[in-house]
Each structure stands twice: as C-alpha cells, then as structure tokens.
Write an enzyme that holds these catalytic residues in place. Structure first.
Site, PDB file in Angstrom:
ATOM      1  N   GLY A 204       0.351   1.719   1.930  1.00 49.85           N
ATOM      2  CA  GLY A 204      -0.096   0.274   2.126  1.00 49.85           C
ATOM      3  C   GLY A 204       0.800  -0.849   1.611  1.00 49.85           C
ATOM      4  O   GLY A 204       1.196  -0.407   0.536  1.00 49.85           O
ATOM      5  N   SER A 205       1.163  -1.631   2.491  1.00 52.30           N
ATOM      6  CA  SER A 205       2.033  -2.683   2.070  1.00 52.30           C
ATOM      7  C   SER A 205       2.501  -3.773   3.086  1.00 52.30           C
ATOM      8  O   SER A 205       1.571  -3.867   3.976  1.00 52.30           O
ATOM      9  CB  SER A 205       3.506  -1.880   2.044  1.00 52.30           C
ATOM     10  OG  SER A 205       3.706  -1.096   3.154  1.00 52.30           O
TER      11      SER A 205
END
Length: 235
Positions: A204-205
């Site tokens: 996640g980013s």
C-alpha cells in the site's frame, strides 16, 4: 468484435495475475511455502493450520509482488510523453511546489498523485528516459497515502530524472498506513529508460510524478493508471 475482446481481456488479466513476483517478493513467498511444506504432514492440527496460514500468506505475497510485463508507448520512448510511474488510481492533479529534496526549484509545477491499494501492482517505473541526478530518502510518518498531506509528512523516497533536452521530472515513492518499506534500486548517474523498473513499495502506497515546468497533465482524478503504459502528459 465484442466476442473477441472478451477472451483477450481475460487472457491479459490472467497473465497479469500469474506474473512472477519481483525479486523483493521471494523473501516473503519462500519462507511461507517452506513452513507449509514442513507442517503439511504434522499430526498436530494446530501446526497444520499454522502451515496453511503461512501458505496463504505466501500466495498473497506472490500476488502482491507480481511483476507483469509492460509495453511502454513509443511516444514515451522517444521523449514525447510522460507515462505513469505506478499502477493505481489518480487521487490528485494540481500545481504545487516540489519537495525540496528533489532540487526542482520553488516554481510550482503539475503533480500527478497515484494511490496504490494492496490489490494493485506495486512496481515503480521511470516516467521518462533520463539520467538519475537525485535520490533522496526522507524519514516521516505513515499517514493514509491517499491524503494530500502524505506528500509532505510521510516517509518517502524521491528521484529526479534529467532528460536529454535538460528538462527534469521528479518521482516520489510515498509510504502509507501499511507500507513500511520503500525499495529504490537506482543511484545518481544511472540512466533509465521510460517504463524501466526502479523500485517498489511494500503493501500500500502512493507515487507522485512532478512534470517538467510548463507541461500540463492529460489525466483526471479517479482515472486508473497502468505503470509504464498510461500516458499522463505529452511533451
């Protein structure tokens, strides 16, 4: 025509899902698979369940770190366009002052922010061809990467690419709520081709691309990006 597009779309989807993982992913896949193999024939049910959980995580890691083939458009390879540096969806398109560590000056320039959920491919790719002139890691927080303030406050890694004509493009890898590891595989002085892999972010980013001065994006908030393929601006 529609009957032909369906199978092609399905085939492309299957190829993307079944793509081998990036080398960074094997450190998660192999231990999980190994633990499952060790516990598979155990007489203890709890041990077998733990092994099954390890195998499930290994499968998720293989999917998360998948590295599908991408075909970068010729217009990007010939310095006539900028491609997305990541998969995901656009959460912000606005003119802002770039982070100081990119050394892009104080003049506002267009930034395209792409949020990557845990279901997206997390490979980062060069938006243009150019020389890496800056690589800068900055410690920070782990706020929700979809928030605008994540660009300023979150842990991040920025690189600046200088094209042959002297124009510069910035790319910032930003950690999120779950992401705790930013991987950057390039160093100053290295030459990258548009669409070439330069790193990834675990679990996640967000990835921000700062366009050259005077260049406007052609994408909108909510639009889906394919790293290395989707054109976000023309030069």
């Amino acid at each position: 025509m529609n009957s032909q597009r369906g199978p092609m779309s399905l085939l492309q989807s299957l190829k993307m899902v079944s793509a081998p993982p990036h080398p960074e992913g094997w450190r998660f896949v192999l231990p999980g698979a190994g633990l499952w193999a060790l516990t598979r024939f155990s007489g203890n049910r709890a041990v077998r369940l733990a092994g099954d959980g390890a195998l499930a995580f290994a499968g998720f890691a293989a999917y998360f770190f998948r590295n599908p083939e991408r075909v970068t458009p010729d217009v990007a390879l010939t310095d006539k366009a900028v491609v997305s540096a990541a998969d995901g969806h656009v959460t912000s398109v606005e003119e802002v002052v770039p982070p100081p560590e990119l050394n892009l000056g104080q003049a506002p320039r267009w930034r395209v922010a792409t949020f990557l959920s845990v279901m997206d491919v997390h490979i980062n790719r060069a938006p243009v061809s150019g020389e890496v002139v800056t690589v800068a890691y900055t410690k920070g927080k782990f706020l929700n990467a979809s928030l605008d303030k994540a660009s300023e406050h979150n842990e991040r890694n920025g690189i600046t690419l200088r094209m042959e004509d002297g124009r510069e493009v910035g790319v910032v890898q930003i950690a999120g709520l779950v992401a705790r590891r930013i991987v950057c595989e390039v160093q100053p002085g290295q030459w990258l081709r548009a669409g070439q892999i330069f790193g990834l972010i675990r679990f996640g980013s967000r990835t921000d691309v700062y366009l050259p001065l005077g260049v406007k994006p052609i994408v909108e908030v909510g639009q889906t990006m394919i790293g290395g393929e989707t054109i976000i601006a023309t030069l």
